[in-house]
Design an enzyme around this catalytic site. Structure first.
Site, mmCIF file in Angstrom:
data_model
loop_
_atom_site.group_PDB
_atom_site.id
_atom_site.type_symbol
_atom_site.label_atom_id
_atom_site.label_comp_id
_atom_site.label_asym_id
_atom_site.label_seq_id
_atom_site.Cartn_x
_atom_site.Cartn_y
_atom_site.Cartn_z
ATOM 1 N N CYS A 81 -8.511 -1.560 9.867
ATOM 2 C CA CYS A 81 -8.683 -1.651 8.418
ATOM 3 C C CYS A 81 -9.984 -2.389 8.130
ATOM 4 O O CYS A 81 -10.282 -3.385 8.811
ATOM 5 C CB CYS A 81 -7.500 -2.404 7.810
ATOM 6 S SG CYS A 81 -7.612 -2.594 6.028
ATOM 7 N N HIS A 127 -1.437 4.345 5.009
ATOM 8 C CA HIS A 127 -2.225 3.113 5.129
ATOM 9 C C HIS A 127 -2.948 2.807 3.808
ATOM 10 O O HIS A 127 -2.879 1.678 3.308
ATOM 11 C CB HIS A 127 -3.234 3.263 6.276
ATOM 12 C CG HIS A 127 -4.150 2.100 6.430
ATOM 13 N ND1 HIS A 127 -4.144 1.276 7.531
ATOM 14 C CD2 HIS A 127 -5.115 1.591 5.604
ATOM 15 C CE1 HIS A 127 -5.045 0.319 7.366
ATOM 16 N NE2 HIS A 127 -5.661 0.496 6.212
ATOM 17 N N GLU A 128 -3.636 3.821 3.259
ATOM 18 C CA GLU A 128 -4.424 3.573 2.047
ATOM 19 C C GLU A 128 -3.526 3.254 0.855
ATOM 20 O O GLU A 128 -3.830 2.359 0.064
ATOM 21 C CB GLU A 128 -5.329 4.775 1.732
ATOM 22 C CG GLU A 128 -6.393 5.052 2.782
ATOM 23 C CD GLU A 128 -7.198 3.831 3.196
ATOM 24 O OE1 GLU A 128 -7.423 2.941 2.349
ATOM 25 O OE2 GLU A 128 -7.582 3.749 4.371
ATOM 26 N N HIS A 149 -2.269 -0.262 0.429
ATOM 27 C CA HIS A 149 -3.177 -1.226 -0.214
ATOM 28 C C HIS A 149 -2.871 -1.362 -1.706
ATOM 29 O O HIS A 149 -3.094 -2.423 -2.297
ATOM 30 C CB HIS A 149 -4.633 -0.781 -0.048
ATOM 31 C CG HIS A 149 -5.229 -1.094 1.291
ATOM 32 N ND1 HIS A 149 -5.443 -2.387 1.729
ATOM 33 C CD2 HIS A 149 -5.689 -0.291 2.283
ATOM 34 C CE1 HIS A 149 -6.001 -2.355 2.938
ATOM 35 N NE2 HIS A 149 -6.156 -1.098 3.301
#
Ligand code: NI
Length: 176
Positions: free
Chosen positions: A99, A141-142, A145
Site C-alpha cells: 500500500c 483493498h482500495e 480505504h
C-alpha cells in the site's frame, strides 16, 4: 499535480469517506487528475482519495500487463465512485499486498475471491462488474480505504508481514 500520500498512523486514514453528490464537475476532475498523477508517480496499482487527504468515496486502480511481471494479472484502468461491494461466494484467498500508505512493507491478506462491484464513473455513469482474483483483490483493498481500513488491519498471520527487502531478498517486486 502529484500530492503527498498520507502514511499509516495518520488519523485521517481511519475516517469514513463521504459519498460524492455531484458528478462531472471541475472539482471532481481536478481530484482525479491529482490522483492519477500521484499513483503514476509512485507506480501504484490503485489509490483512494483519503490517501491524499480527501474524504470522498473515490478510488482509482489499474494494472497494465508487464512482461517483467508475467504473473501479475491485468486490471482495467477504472475510476470507481460511491462503490458497493458484494461477495459472490464465501471463498477467501490469501495473497501479498502492499500500500502506498504503508511504504516498503508487504503482508499476506485474506480477500474474497469473487465479487460484484457497483458504483459510478466520473461522469456519473453506472459501473457494475463481477470480477475475481487479483482484480477483486485490488477493488477490496482500495474500497477498504473508504471505510478507514488499511490492509495490516486484515492480516491474520503476522509472520507474513514485513519489509519487502527482508521478505523477498534479491527479487524485483512490483511497487505499491
Ligand atoms: Ni492502499
Amino acid at each position: 499535480m502529484i500530492r503527498e500520500v498520507l502514511k499509516m498512523g495518520d488519523p485521517f486514514l481511519l475516517q469514513q469517506a463521504r459519498p460524492v453528490e455531484r458528478f462531472d464537475t471541475p472539482e471532481l476532475q481536478a481530484l482525479l487528475a491529482d490522483m492519477r498523477d500521484t499513483m503514476a508517480h509512485l507506480n501504484g496499482a490503485g489509490l483512494a482519495a483519503p490517501q491524499i487527504g480527501v474524504g470522498l468515496q473515490v478510488v482509482i486502480f489499474g494494472v497494465a500487463r508487464n512482461p517483467r511481471y508475467p504473473d501479475v494479472e491485468e486490471v482495467p484502468d477504472t475510476v470507481l465512485i460511491n462503490p458497493q461491494l458484494s461477495p459472490l461466494s464465501d471463498e477467501l484467498e490469501e495473497d501479498w499486498e502492499g500500500c502506498l500508505s504503508v511504504p516498503g512493507l508487504r503482508g499476506m491478506v485474506p480477500r474474497y475471491v469473487r465479487l460484484r462491484y457497483q458504483g459510478y464513473d466520473e461522469k456519473g455513469q453506472r459501473i457494475d462488474r463481477s470480477v475475481d482474483g487479483f482484480h477483486a483483490r485490488v477493488v477490496q483493498h482500495e474500497c477498504d480505504h473508504l471505510a478507514g481500513i488499511l490492509y495490516p488491519m486484515r492480516i491474520r498471520d503476522f509472520s507474513k508481514f514485513g519489509f519487502i527487502q527482508a521478505l523477498f531478498p534479491g527479487e524485483e517486486v512490483l511497487d505499491e
